[in-house]
Motif scaffolding. Structure first.
Motif, PDB file in Angstrom:
ATOM      1  N   VAL A 105      46.029  35.491  39.264  1.00  0.00           N
ATOM      2  CA  VAL A 105      44.925  36.105  39.981  1.00  0.00           C
ATOM      3  C   VAL A 105      45.292  36.184  41.459  1.00  0.00           C
ATOM      4  O   VAL A 105      45.965  35.295  41.992  1.00  0.00           O
ATOM      5  N   ASP A 153      42.302  40.839  43.054  1.00  0.00           N
ATOM      6  CA  ASP A 153      41.220  40.741  42.078  1.00  0.00           C
ATOM      7  C   ASP A 153      39.883  40.524  42.761  1.00  0.00           C
ATOM      8  O   ASP A 153      38.858  41.044  42.309  1.00  0.00           O
ATOM      9  N   VAL A 154      39.879  39.733  43.819  1.00  0.00           N
ATOM     10  CA  VAL A 154      38.659  39.470  44.573  1.00  0.00           C
ATOM     11  C   VAL A 154      38.986  39.439  46.056  1.00  0.00           C
ATOM     12  O   VAL A 154      40.132  39.202  46.461  1.00  0.00           O
ATOM     13  N   TRP A 280      34.225  42.409  44.904  1.00  0.00           N
ATOM     14  CA  TRP A 280      35.109  42.886  43.838  1.00  0.00           C
ATOM     15  C   TRP A 280      34.844  44.362  43.576  1.00  0.00           C
ATOM     16  O   TRP A 280      33.775  44.886  43.897  1.00  0.00           O
ATOM     17  N   THR A 284      36.121  46.030  37.702  1.00  0.00           N
ATOM     18  CA  THR A 284      36.350  44.690  37.150  1.00  0.00           C
ATOM     19  C   THR A 284      35.038  43.949  36.890  1.00  0.00           C
ATOM     20  O   THR A 284      35.061  42.775  36.524  1.00  0.00           O
ATOM     21  N   SER A 287      34.755  42.502  33.281  1.00  0.00           N
ATOM     22  CA  SER A 287      35.897  41.757  32.764  1.00  0.00           C
ATOM     23  C   SER A 287      35.572  40.275  32.648  1.00  0.00           C
ATOM     24  O   SER A 287      35.083  39.645  33.591  1.00  0.00           O
ATOM     25  N   HIS A 290      37.483  38.234  35.269  1.00  0.00           N
ATOM     26  CA  HIS A 290      36.965  38.376  36.621  1.00  0.00           C
ATOM     27  C   HIS A 290      35.584  37.741  36.771  1.00  0.00           C
ATOM     28  O   HIS A 290      35.280  37.177  37.823  1.00  0.00           O
ATOM     29  N   ARG A 294      34.990  34.884  39.557  1.00  0.00           N
ATOM     30  CA  ARG A 294      33.955  35.009  40.586  1.00  0.00           C
ATOM     31  C   ARG A 294      32.973  33.837  40.534  1.00  0.00           C
ATOM     32  O   ARG A 294      32.575  33.296  41.578  1.00  0.00           O
TER      33      ARG A 294
END
Length: 303
Positions: A105, A153-154, A280, A284, A287, A290, A294
């Motif tokens: 990630v 990803d974030v 985000w 995603t 997901s 994800h 988060r």
């Protein structure tokens, strides 16, 4: 839209027709297949007619009172099973097991988050998903672009919600304070007013990109201008720069508390309150990986 390389008969087929082919094979007759599917026999006959026209084969022939698949139909059924299994896999709810995952990630953030939040996040990931790996990249002033390009990803930081295509969740509020040496005249006595604050020898942190610190926006909104004595690109090394000097840096309060073990932190008349958030990209949002990431970040960092 019809696939450009498929003949019209094939393009008109759907998964229900392919599934019906399997049911007729298993049931042995059109009427039994209709019963299993809960439709009229005429619907089965109609669909089989379309399949026969598409594949140019009778598909089933009657033998001993049952519908028996032709050689061509048997080959089609083998391929159909693969197609239907793949579709079943695609529509199955996304699942994620952090304890077994070896995924990587990527988190986009800046200096504040690397000092205060990334250690908590990494510790939480290591505990819940010890086989996963983590990459931390610089968000600079364009962290949203990192999400759009799937470099990250974030995004974790003091950004404003970016509208369509993005989601965000508030972690906690933050404000700015003044970091100075204990021997500085402003380190004791009454609270700093605007005039006293603006007269100090300021260290201005220019984070780069389009980012403008909230306290600077407050200063400008009040009709003032900050004239720094020194400009630096990052808070890194700020404590050693300020120690023993008349310099003052305006920094996020929690960061100042971490950097200033030998220094004094005082309220700033331009507090520049802002929110730390996790953000985000919309693609995603559903997901499982994800969602887990988060929630882990929120639990590790809130407050």
């Amino acid at each position: 839209m019809r696939h450009p390389t498929l003949p019209p008969e094939a393009a008109a087929l759907d998964f229900a027709a392919l599934e019906m082919l399997q049911v007729v094979r298993d049931a042995g007759s059109f009427s039994a297949a209709a019963d299993r599917l809960g439709v009229n026999q005429s619907a089965v006959s109609y669909t089989m007619g379309k399949l026969r026209a598409c594949f140019g084969d009778p598909l089933f022939v009657r033998q001993g009172g049952a519908q028996v698949a032709t050689e061509r139909c048997a080959a089609l059924l083998a391929g159909t099973g693969t197609i239907l299994a793949a579709m079943e896999e695609m529509v199955r709810p996304d699942a994620f097991d952090p304890a077994r995952s070896t995924r990587n990630v990527t988190i986009a953030c800046n200096y504040y988050e690397r000092v205060l939040l990334i250690p908590r996040i990494v510790a939480a990931i290591r505990q819940a998903a010890p086989r996963m790996t983590v990459a931390v990249i610089n968000a600079a002033g364009d962290g949203h672009l990192r999400l759009l390009s799937r470099e990250a990803d974030v995004l974790v930081g003091p950004f404003a919600p970016a509208g369509a295509g993005f989601h965000s969740r508030r972690l906690y509020p933050e404000d700015y304070a003044c970091l100075m040496d204990p021997a500085h005249p402003a380190a004791r006595g009454p609270e700093l007013d605007e005039a006293a604050y603006l007269s100090l020898a300021h260290v201005l942190i220019q984070y780069g990109g389009t980012w403008r610190s909230a306290y600077l926006q407050e200063i400008e909104a009040a009709g003032h201008r900050l004239t720094p004595a020194i400009t630096v690109p990052s808070p890194a090394g700020l404590d050693t720069l300020i120690a023993g000097s008349d310099l003052v840096a305006t920094v996020p309060r929690r960061l100042g508390a971490r950097l200033g073990a030998r220094l004094v932190l005082r309220d700033c008349p331009f507090g520049g309150r802002f929110d730390l958030r996790i953000g985000w990209a919309a693609d995603t949002n559903a997901s499982a990986l994800h969602r887990w990431l988060r929630e882990l970040i929120w639990q590790a960092c809130r407050g």
